[in-house]
Design an enzyme around this catalytic site. Structure first.
Site, PDB file in Angstrom:
ATOM      1  N   GLY A 120       0.608  -1.019   0.037  1.00 53.24           N
ATOM      2  CA  GLY A 120       0.101  -0.066   0.182  1.00 53.24           C
ATOM      3  C   GLY A 120       0.822   1.018   0.145  1.00 53.24           C
ATOM      4  O   GLY A 120      -0.099   2.187  -0.003  1.00 53.24           O
ATOM      5  N   GLU A 169       3.897  -6.601   1.988  1.00 62.49           N
ATOM      6  CA  GLU A 169       3.170  -6.414   0.451  1.00 62.49           C
ATOM      7  C   GLU A 169       3.792  -5.684  -0.357  1.00 62.49           C
ATOM      8  O   GLU A 169       2.278  -4.976  -1.357  1.00 62.49           O
ATOM      9  CB  GLU A 169       2.064  -7.335   0.213  1.00 62.49           C
ATOM     10  CG  GLU A 169       2.530  -8.581   0.948  1.00 62.49           C
ATOM     11  CD  GLU A 169       0.260  -9.440   1.163  1.00 62.49           C
ATOM     12  OE1 GLU A 169       0.349  -8.958   1.248  1.00 62.49           O
ATOM     13  OE2 GLU A 169       0.518  -9.903   1.891  1.00 62.49           O
ATOM     14  N   GLY A 205       3.468  -3.801  -3.673  1.00 64.07           N
ATOM     15  CA  GLY A 205       3.564  -3.799  -5.488  1.00 64.07           C
ATOM     16  C   GLY A 205       3.959  -2.579  -6.064  1.00 64.07           C
ATOM     17  O   GLY A 205       5.043  -2.589  -6.926  1.00 64.07           O
ATOM     18  N   ARG A 206       2.770  -1.691  -6.147  1.00 66.30           N
ATOM     19  CA  ARG A 206       3.030  -0.322  -7.237  1.00 66.30           C
ATOM     20  C   ARG A 206       4.548   0.252  -6.230  1.00 66.30           C
ATOM     21  O   ARG A 206       5.103   0.518  -7.246  1.00 66.30           O
ATOM     22  CB  ARG A 206       1.846   0.366  -6.365  1.00 66.30           C
ATOM     23  CG  ARG A 206       1.404   1.843  -7.035  1.00 66.30           C
ATOM     24  CD  ARG A 206       0.454   2.955  -6.211  1.00 66.30           C
ATOM     25  NE  ARG A 206      -0.266   2.202  -5.794  1.00 66.30           N
ATOM     26  CZ  ARG A 206      -1.188   2.283  -6.435  1.00 66.30           C
ATOM     27  NH1 ARG A 206      -1.791   2.602  -7.898  1.00 66.30           N
ATOM     28  NH2 ARG A 206      -2.750   1.924  -6.039  1.00 66.30           N
ATOM     29  N   ARG A 219      -6.807   2.852 -15.537  1.00 59.82           N
ATOM     30  CA  ARG A 219      -6.702   3.737 -13.889  1.00 59.82           C
ATOM     31  C   ARG A 219      -7.303   4.806 -13.908  1.00 59.82           C
ATOM     32  O   ARG A 219      -8.430   5.112 -13.340  1.00 59.82           O
ATOM     33  CB  ARG A 219      -5.511   3.624 -13.327  1.00 59.82           C
ATOM     34  CG  ARG A 219      -5.065   2.438 -13.118  1.00 59.82           C
ATOM     35  CD  ARG A 219      -3.917   2.432 -12.215  1.00 59.82           C
ATOM     36  NE  ARG A 219      -3.945   2.313 -10.734  1.00 59.82           N
ATOM     37  CZ  ARG A 219      -3.863   3.683  -9.677  1.00 59.82           C
ATOM     38  NH1 ARG A 219      -3.009   4.164 -11.043  1.00 59.82           N
ATOM     39  NH2 ARG A 219      -4.385   3.899  -8.932  1.00 59.82           N
ATOM     40  N   TYR A 229     -10.663   4.231 -12.157  1.00 60.83           N
ATOM     41  CA  TYR A 229     -10.679   5.294 -10.848  1.00 60.83           C
ATOM     42  C   TYR A 229     -10.379   6.938 -10.452  1.00 60.83           C
ATOM     43  O   TYR A 229     -10.285   7.689  -9.820  1.00 60.83           O
ATOM     44  CB  TYR A 229     -10.183   4.840  -9.293  1.00 60.83           C
ATOM     45  CG  TYR A 229      -9.319   3.558  -9.720  1.00 60.83           C
ATOM     46  CD1 TYR A 229     -10.419   3.211  -8.936  1.00 60.83           C
ATOM     47  CD2 TYR A 229      -8.071   2.886  -9.755  1.00 60.83           C
ATOM     48  CE1 TYR A 229     -10.336   1.362  -8.484  1.00 60.83           C
ATOM     49  CE2 TYR A 229      -7.563   1.428  -9.771  1.00 60.83           C
ATOM     50  CZ  TYR A 229      -8.777   1.173  -9.511  1.00 60.83           C
ATOM     51  OH  TYR A 229      -8.580  -0.763  -9.368  1.00 60.83           O
ATOM     52  N   CYS A 275     -14.067   2.291 -28.459  1.00 63.75           N
ATOM     53  CA  CYS A 275     -15.197   2.820 -28.963  1.00 63.75           C
ATOM     54  C   CYS A 275     -15.355   2.507 -27.253  1.00 63.75           C
ATOM     55  O   CYS A 275     -17.261   2.018 -27.378  1.00 63.75           O
ATOM     56  CB  CYS A 275     -15.498   1.594 -30.061  1.00 63.75           C
ATOM     57  SG  CYS A 275     -15.094   1.522 -31.355  1.00 63.75           S
ATOM     58  N   GLU A 276     -15.609   3.738 -26.723  1.00 58.63           N
ATOM     59  CA  GLU A 276     -16.606   4.494 -25.634  1.00 58.63           C
ATOM     60  C   GLU A 276     -15.642   5.142 -25.003  1.00 58.63           C
ATOM     61  O   GLU A 276     -14.738   5.607 -25.230  1.00 58.63           O
ATOM     62  CB  GLU A 276     -15.335   3.143 -24.100  1.00 58.63           C
ATOM     63  CG  GLU A 276     -15.198   3.149 -23.417  1.00 58.63           C
ATOM     64  CD  GLU A 276     -16.720   2.680 -22.251  1.00 58.63           C
ATOM     65  OE1 GLU A 276     -17.367   2.465 -22.310  1.00 58.63           O
ATOM     66  OE2 GLU A 276     -17.429   4.146 -21.732  1.00 58.63           O
ATOM     67  N   TYR A 310      -0.447  -1.548 -12.209  1.00 61.17           N
ATOM     68  CA  TYR A 310      -1.303  -2.026 -12.686  1.00 61.17           C
ATOM     69  C   TYR A 310      -1.824  -1.732 -14.141  1.00 61.17           C
ATOM     70  O   TYR A 310      -2.954  -0.599 -14.514  1.00 61.17           O
ATOM     71  CB  TYR A 310      -2.297  -1.205 -12.025  1.00 61.17           C
ATOM     72  CG  TYR A 310      -2.122  -1.350 -10.172  1.00 61.17           C
ATOM     73  CD1 TYR A 310      -2.399  -2.840 -10.383  1.00 61.17           C
ATOM     74  CD2 TYR A 310      -1.513  -0.818  -9.134  1.00 61.17           C
ATOM     75  CE1 TYR A 310      -2.947  -3.592  -8.598  1.00 61.17           C
ATOM     76  CE2 TYR A 310      -1.250  -1.746  -7.952  1.00 61.17           C
ATOM     77  CZ  TYR A 310      -2.147  -3.006  -7.315  1.00 61.17           C
ATOM     78  OH  TYR A 310      -1.452  -3.410  -6.373  1.00 61.17           O
TER      79      TYR A 310
HETATM   80  C1  LIG Z   1      -3.276  -4.699  -3.544  1.00 63.60           C
HETATM   81  C2  LIG Z   1      -2.159  -5.903  -3.022  1.00 63.60           C
HETATM   82  C3  LIG Z   1      -0.847  -5.744  -2.192  1.00 63.60           C
HETATM   83  C4  LIG Z   1      -0.583  -4.473  -3.609  1.00 63.60           C
HETATM   84  O1  LIG Z   1      -0.776  -2.882  -2.714  1.00 63.60           O
HETATM   85  P1  LIG Z   1       0.006  -1.685  -3.290  1.00 63.60           P
HETATM   86  O2  LIG Z   1      -0.914  -0.928  -3.257  1.00 63.60           O
HETATM   87  O3  LIG Z   1       0.651  -2.112  -4.675  1.00 63.60           O
HETATM   88  O4  LIG Z   1       1.230  -1.709  -2.840  1.00 63.60           O
HETATM   89  C5  LIG Z   1      -0.431  -6.346  -1.289  1.00 63.60           C
HETATM   90  N1  LIG Z   1      -1.138  -7.247  -0.974  1.00 63.60           N
HETATM   91  C6  LIG Z   1      -2.238  -7.886  -0.747  1.00 63.60           C
HETATM   92  C7  LIG Z   1      -3.634  -8.511  -0.273  1.00 63.60           C
HETATM   93  C8  LIG Z   1      -3.292  -6.698  -1.978  1.00 63.60           C
HETATM   94  O5  LIG Z   1      -4.671  -7.589  -2.497  1.00 63.60           O
END
Ligand SMILES: *Cc1c(COP(=O)(O)O)cnc(C)c1O
Length: 431
Positions: free
Chosen positions: A247, A289, A291-292, A329, A333, A360-361, A390
């Site tokens: 997150g 965890e 990701g982003r 995205r 959002y 086409c949207e 993403y």
């Molecule tokens: C989406 C998600 C992440 C990654 O979130 P980021 O905002 O990309 O860091 C980690 N764990 C879980 C369970 C998620 O659903």
């Protein structure tokens, strides 16, 4: 510039030290670029911060859903990252890349029986169960194989990270996890502890995405550790692992702050250690965890401008050869991005237009209110920054558009990590 891997030379945009107009010419557009060196740098920042502040047992896990293809898993393997996965498709891809799946954590709010069986076939180390029904299904499959499956439980701590509702998942009212507040968290813990083919390793939560807020992870950890202490008191179970989810936010525009990940991890660690002392809990093995924040600013999308439409008294439109199929995205959002005319970086930007795709949207918008040079026109290269997370992973074939390739940039070189889809690929499964 919004990130240090973006520069300008002689009026042309450079990314990871390479000329974007030349890259667009060489590989074609639309094109996803990924700065491999930046991604490795981010992995190392997380690894080092975790070891320094949480100890050697702690582990950052790359959240696969942010971006997923074979080469990226090879990089995660080389950087000693764990991974989280949410589908058989991600597990399969990681396996092809030779990733050690004992270091994989299997998430998701509705794993099918086939997913569960496939994950066990592949030796996925940890299941993160969302609800009691899932614990039952995992127990059944593990029992039939005569194995003991390690498991974390996804709990909802009731924290609202004050971001967009659509990406806030840690509130009580959520399709994810079992809520602490309603007693369902305790229920799933006691239920899991009674299973003979599951070894409960601890708790997991994920409260949302694009988090900058001061103390979200500290507050979340406090709720989770308090729950853990309660479970120890009531059920004599001390959880060895606490996974705080992903997150951390990234900088999409000049308005977003730059997060110092090392500093953030340090603050969270201080709070966790303090809470553990107060609750007389041993410090659990901490996971997060991201990701982003691992891949987003390692990414850039390049497009070629086609039609420029001026509707006097109303609005202007700059159309590119990509679309919501490779950039969803904004439609999902209203996410903001920094868009640049890569081929004319030294001209003043005095022409306001919506940057739109070719689908086409009418919701097929890359970004509203972009400022371009007045000379923007057919053949110019547009760059959308910070698209490493993403984008490729959310890409579709809407309007039968082939997905763009992923080209990696490293040490001044470039190479194709995912090929551009061909027209034949689109009909691969048509019978
Ligand atoms: C989406 C998600 C992440 C990654 O979130 P980021 O905002 O990309 O860091 C980690 N764990 C879980 C369970 C998620 O659903």
């Amino acid at each position: 510039m919004i990130c240090d891997n973006i520069t300008t030379e002689n009026g042309v945009l450079y990314f990871a030290g390479q000329n974007t107009v030349e890259l667009a010419r060489k590989y074609g557009t639309p094109l996803y670029l990924l700065d491999e060196d930046k991604i490795r740098e981010k992995c190392r920042i997380y690894k080092k911060a975790f070891t320094t502040h949480f100890g050697s047992q702690a582990q950052p896990l790359f959240a696969s859903k942010a971006n997923c293809f074979k080469r990226l898993y090879e990089i995660m393997k080389e950087e000693n990252m764990g991974i989280d996965v949410v589908s058989s498709g991600e597990i399969y891809t990681a396996k092809l890349a030779g990733f050690d799946l004992s270091q994989a954590y299997f998430h998701g709010n509705n794993k099918t029986d086939q997913d569960i069986a496939y994950a066990m076939d592949c030796g996925v180390g940890y299941f993160v169960a969302d609800n009691v029904e899932e614990v039952k299904a995992v127990e059944k499959e593990a029992a039939s194989r005569g194995i003991v499956q390690k498991m974390l439980l996804r709990l909802t701590p009731g924290i609202d990270p004050h971001t967009y509702a659509a990406i806030a998942t840690g509130k009580v009212d959520s399709k994810f996890g079992s809520a602490i507040e309603t007693g369902q968290a305790e229920e799933i813990v006691t239920y899991t502890l009674r299973q003979s083919h599951i070894r409960l390793m601890g708790y997991h939560c994920h409260v949302g995405s694009q988090i900058f807020g001061e103390d979200i992870f500290e507050r979340t950890a406090e709720v989770m550790l308090t729950f853990s202490a309660e479970m120890r008191r009531k059920h004599d179970f001390t959880a060895p692992v606490l996974d705080l989810g992903g997150g951390y936010g990234v900088r999409y525009t000049q308005d977003d702050p730059v997060l110092d990940i090392e500093e953030k991890v340090k603050e969270v660690a201080t709070a966790i250690k303090e809470t553990c002392r107060r609750l007389e809990l041993p410090l659990p093995e901490i996971h997060m965890e991201p990701g982003r924040s691992i891949v987003a600013d390692g990414g850039m999308t390049l497009y070629t401008v086609g039609t420029v439409k001026k509707i006097p008294g109303y609005k202007n439109y700059v159309s590119v050869d990509g679309s919501m199929a490779d950039h969803i995205r904004f439609a999902l959002y209203g996410s903001r991005y920094t868009c640049l005319l890569a081929s004319k970086m030294s001209e003043p930007c005095e022409f306001k237009a919506a940057l739109v795709g070719r689908c086409c949207e009418s919701g097929d918008i890359i970004q509203e209110d972009v400022m371009f040079p007045k000379t923007v026109g057919r053949g110019d290269t547009v760059a959308v920054c910070t698209t490493g997370a993403y984008h490729y992973s959310m890409a579709s074939n809407y309007n039968r558009l082939p997905k763009p390739p992923v080209v990696m940039l490293s040490g001044g070189d470039s190479y194709v990590a995912v090929k551009r889809e061909r027209l034949e690929d689109l009909c691969r499964n048509d019978v």
